[in-house]
Structure formats: structure tokens, C-alpha cells
Design an enzyme around this catalytic site. Structure first.
Site, PDB file in Angstrom:
ATOM      1  N   CYS A  96     -22.738 -51.566  40.676  1.00 12.13           N
ATOM      2  CA  CYS A  96     -23.502 -50.685  39.644  1.00 12.13           C
ATOM      3  C   CYS A  96     -23.890 -51.562  38.300  1.00 12.13           C
ATOM      4  O   CYS A  96     -24.715 -52.480  38.502  1.00 12.13           O
ATOM      5  CB  CYS A  96     -22.808 -49.515  39.007  1.00 12.13           C
ATOM      6  SG  CYS A  96     -23.597 -48.165  38.467  1.00 12.13           S
ATOM      7  N   GLU A 101     -16.726 -48.520  45.801  1.00 10.13           N
ATOM      8  CA  GLU A 101     -15.215 -48.382  45.720  1.00 10.13           C
ATOM      9  C   GLU A 101     -14.870 -46.916  45.625  1.00 10.13           C
ATOM     10  O   GLU A 101     -13.428 -46.626  45.810  1.00 10.13           O
ATOM     11  CB  GLU A 101     -14.888 -49.067  44.486  1.00 10.13           C
ATOM     12  CG  GLU A 101     -14.823 -48.365  43.095  1.00 10.13           C
ATOM     13  CD  GLU A 101     -16.531 -48.372  42.626  1.00 10.13           C
ATOM     14  OE1 GLU A 101     -16.473 -47.540  41.561  1.00 10.13           O
ATOM     15  OE2 GLU A 101     -17.377 -48.795  43.225  1.00 10.13           O
ATOM     16  N   HIS A 133     -21.538 -47.016  43.996  1.00  9.14           N
ATOM     17  CA  HIS A 133     -20.194 -47.125  43.748  1.00  9.14           C
ATOM     18  C   HIS A 133     -19.422 -47.352  45.117  1.00  9.14           C
ATOM     19  O   HIS A 133     -18.746 -46.064  45.464  1.00  9.14           O
ATOM     20  CB  HIS A 133     -19.716 -46.188  42.724  1.00  9.14           C
ATOM     21  CG  HIS A 133     -19.844 -46.574  41.304  1.00  9.14           C
ATOM     22  ND1 HIS A 133     -19.045 -47.521  40.599  1.00  9.14           N
ATOM     23  CD2 HIS A 133     -20.926 -45.945  40.601  1.00  9.14           C
ATOM     24  CE1 HIS A 133     -19.717 -47.446  39.322  1.00  9.14           C
ATOM     25  NE2 HIS A 133     -20.912 -46.794  39.271  1.00  9.14           N
TER      26      HIS A 133
END
Length: 243
Positions: free
Chosen positions: A107, A213, A211
Site C-alpha cells: 500500500c 497481509e 493489503h
């Protein structure tokens, strides 16, 4: 031995904490890396010693990058900035880049990579990119699929996923504008926003606009990104030991 992966942090609003989401930590650990956070140290301008401790570095999400780093004045829609964080991450990036250390940006991280490589950003895609679709939903869980991403063949990103079209989450209002030197765009959303970049050189330098993660536990396919990053960090560690 597991490779040590440095993760950049951000200052809390009260500037009492240098912190980061544990989703980064969990994803790196699940991929076989040993995550450590790198704090923002007051009055520090050279983070070379921290880079000397790690085998790979992940630039995390967060604040908008101050537009004067790419020669622009701010638009009205610019969100929060932290030049303290900007300077900290640019220093880390420069040191890691010079050592050809594996670098992964998420990001804000992809944007940091692009600006560090002398590129620029759309400060607000909704006001600056006509026809932009949704990229920052409200009241939506961070592990929900949101929009499609088209991946170019013959790229590292394609090698990782093995697919030309995937769905991702999305939580951003800025994006890559003019590509930085030695970078290529390897994925786009279907409204033309750059969703990934990587290096044209023989090295692991990869950034994604979404994102991953937040997705690894519910959608294990995104762990492939972290495994590729950790594997590159293992190879880097082995080269450093052999020198």
C-alpha cells in the site's frame, strides 16, 4: 536459520508508540521469516545499522507521502502526512537498495518505493483519475475481496500467483502516477490504477497496492507473496554469509 525481516512502523497520533499491525508480523512468520519491527528513532537520519541487522525489509501501509518529495503542492483531498516517517523510510530504502536487499512494499509501501525511485503519485485518485471505481470501501472487513486485479505475464508477480486475474482487498486513495526509474508496472485494476510494480533489475523489489497481509489467514493464496519475499531473503542471507 530463518531470515530476519525488518518491518517499518508508524508513529501513533500521540507519538507515544512506534507500531504496526500484527497482520504483517503473522504473515511473515507464517511464510518462514523472523519478523522484527524497526522503530522510528528521534533525530536519526541514517538507519544503516538497522539494515545491517536484517535480511529483507517490508515497507508497511499508512500515511500519505508528502507531495513535495515528488515536486508537487498538496491537493485538498490529501490525508494525514508524517515527514518524520517519510525521512525514516527513505533512509531505510536507500540503504537496503544499495545493498540489493530484498524489498517488499505494501500500500503506502509501493508508493514509497516509487517516490524513492524518483517517480510520482496521484495524491487522490478519485479527484485526479476520471472514471476511477471504488478503492477504499467503508465498513468492510479487511479480508474481503473487493475488486479485480489484472497481472501481466512474464513478471515476478505472475510467477508468484500463476494467474492473470485475481481479486484483492483495497484500502487506498493514492496510487503510482509516473513510474520511478528501473520499475515496471506489473498489475492494474480494471479502471487503470497501478496495483503492482517490480524492478527491471535482477533483484527482489516488489510493491503491491492492496493489503495481502490482511488476507493470508482467510485466503492462503496471498501467503505466496510473503513466501517469495522470505525465500529471496534466505538467498540474500546466504550470499552475505558467503562473502
Amino acid at each position: 536459520m530463518k531470515p530476519i525481516i525488518g518491518v517499518t512502523t508508524f508513529l501513533s497520533e500521540a507519538s507515544k508508540y512506534s507500531t504496526v499491525s500484527r497482520n504483517y508480523i503473522d504473515s511473515i512468520y507464517a511464510a518462514g521469516g523472523l519478523p522484527v519491527t524497526i522503530p522510528i528513532v528521534s533525530n536519526e537520519s541514517n538507519y544503516e545499522d538497522y539494515i545491517g541487522m536484517v535480511d529483507g525489509i517490508l515497507f508497511s501501509g499508512g500515511n500519505d507521502i508528502a507531495p513535495y518529495y515528488y515536486g508537487e503542492n498538496p491537493v485538498r483531498e490529501l490525508h494525514s502526512m508524517s515527514t518524520i516517517r517519510d525521512e525514516y523510510e527513505f533512509s531505510l530504502f536507500q540503504n537496503a537498495y544499495e545493498k540489493k536487499m530484498p524489498i517488499f512494499g505494501i500500500c503506502r509501501g509501493i508508493q514509497l518505493i516509487n517516490v524513492a525511485m524518483e517517480g510520482s503519485l496521484y495524491q487522490d485518485i478519485y479527484s485526479q483519475c476520471p472514471g476511477t471505481l471504488g478503492h477504499s470501501p467503508e465498513h468492510t472487513a479487511s479480508d474481503e475481496f473487493y475488486h479485480a486485479v489484472q497481472i501481466k505475464k512474464d513478471t515476478r508477480l505472475y510467477d508468484i500467483f500463476g494467474e492473470e486475474r485475481i481479486f484483492t482487498n483495497s484500502f487506498h486513495h493514492q496510487s503510482v502516477k509516473q513510474l520511478g526509474r528501473n520499475l515496471i508496472a506489473t498489475a492494474y485494476s480494471e479502471d487503470g490504477i497501478v496495483e503492482a510494480v517490480e524492478s527491471t533489475e535482477e533483484r527482489f523489489l516488489l510493491g503491491v497496492q492492496w493489503h495481502p497481509e490482511c488476507m493470508t489467514k482467510r485466503h492462503p493464496m496471498f501467503l505466496k507473496l510473503f513466501r517469495a519475499f522470505v525465500e529471496a531473503s534466505i538467498q540474500y542471507k546466504q550470499r552475505e554469509v558467503s562473502v
